[in-house]
Write a protein that holds these residues in place. Structure first.
Motif: not given
Length: 297
Positions: A236-245
């Protein structure tokens, strides 16, 4: 020695304790009896410990290190006992006494303060996934384990009854995907049920072994789904969290030969269910993280 339950356990069980439940009140006496019955040598209570059981580091009369675990009936300790007996140390902690009193498990000692979560993220995911693969075996004949359909059915009823308006769209999506997944389930396996990185501890006879199952019988994607959201606060804290998921779903599915869409679906259901439950028991911050994560799926 006084066997006072750690604050973390008291808080967690307090969220789910039914009216009139006195397990925590009786716990010190129960622990004393369990220690005396086996003539165990007590070292210490594990702190902060888990959220559903008291864990005591002990030694057997011959000096062998072990763990004494006490859990209330609602944590399904007898189901855990049956699963550990069936795995017999393959990928999981070994049960040392298969016939102990109800709710009292005597287990081999691992390294309680060293989980696979201590590794760098890529390595921790690799080791956790490898451990999980070893647990996916045929359930024993005539087993009495809860099925994925049964467990998620109970959860679905509570989700429908308790979700607020803000969470309603995600709940609707989670319930719809559950129906689709259960319509054509693949081969059933014995699953850990609550697998995540912190449930994999360092051992002596094997580098990493799973602990604390809440076993269930169903498809492998259901088990793997909980691992997808590990370290959710970092995602959640990462700006690329959605892509990482989304990449994590793809990589885990490919590495364990699980259908990617089924893994995505169960990840959505489990995240929404956990988020709704967190909000219901007064953990709004956890609920916010989980529901945001679910929205990415």
């Amino acid at each position: 020695m006084a066997f006072e339950p750690p604050p973390r356990l008291v808080r967690a069980l307090g969220e789910t304790a039914p009216a009139g439940d006195d397990w925590l009140e009786k716990l010190p006496e129960t622990a004393q009896q369990a220690v005396a019955l086996r003539e165990l040598i007590v070292e210490r209570v594990q702190v902060p410990g888990g959220r559903s059981s008291l864990v005591i580091l002990v030694r057997l009369p011959d000096g062998t290190p072990a763990v004494l675990k006490l859990a209330p009936r609602r944590a399904r300790p007898e189901s855990e006992r049956a699963a550990l007996a069936h795995w017999d140390g393959l990928g999981a902690v070994r049960l040392l006494d298969p016939t102990g009193p109800e709710g009292v498990l005597l287990l081999e000692r691992l390294h309680p303060d060293v989980s696979v979560r201590s590794l760098p993220e890529a390595k921790s995911m690799l080791e956790a996934a490898g451990t999980l693969r070893r647990l996916w075996v045929e359930p024993p004949a005539g087993h009495v384990f809860e099925t994925v359909a049964e467990r998620t059915g109970r959860q679905a009823e509570v989700m429908r009854a308790t979700a607020d308006a803000e969470a309603a769209p995600l709940v609707d999506a989670a319930l719809a995907v559950r129906d689709e997944l259960l319509a054509s389930p693949p081969q059933a396996r014995l699953l850990h049920g609550t697998f995540r990185q912190s449930k994999v501890l360092a051992g002596e006879r094997s580098p990493w072994l799973a602990v604390g199952p809440d076993p269930v019988v169903g498809e492998s994607a259901f088990d793997l789904a909980r691992l997808v959201r590990d370290r959710v606060e970092d995602l959640i804290a990462s700006p690329s969290g959605a892509a990482t998921t989304r990449r994590r779903v793809k990589r885990l599915a490919e590495s364990l030969d699980v259908d990617q869409e089924r893994l995505r679906g169960w990840t959505l259901f489990r995240a929404v269910e956990s988020g709704v439950r967190a909000r219901r028991v007064g953990r709004p911050q956890d609920a916010e993280l989980l529901l945001e994560f679910a929205s990415w799926l």
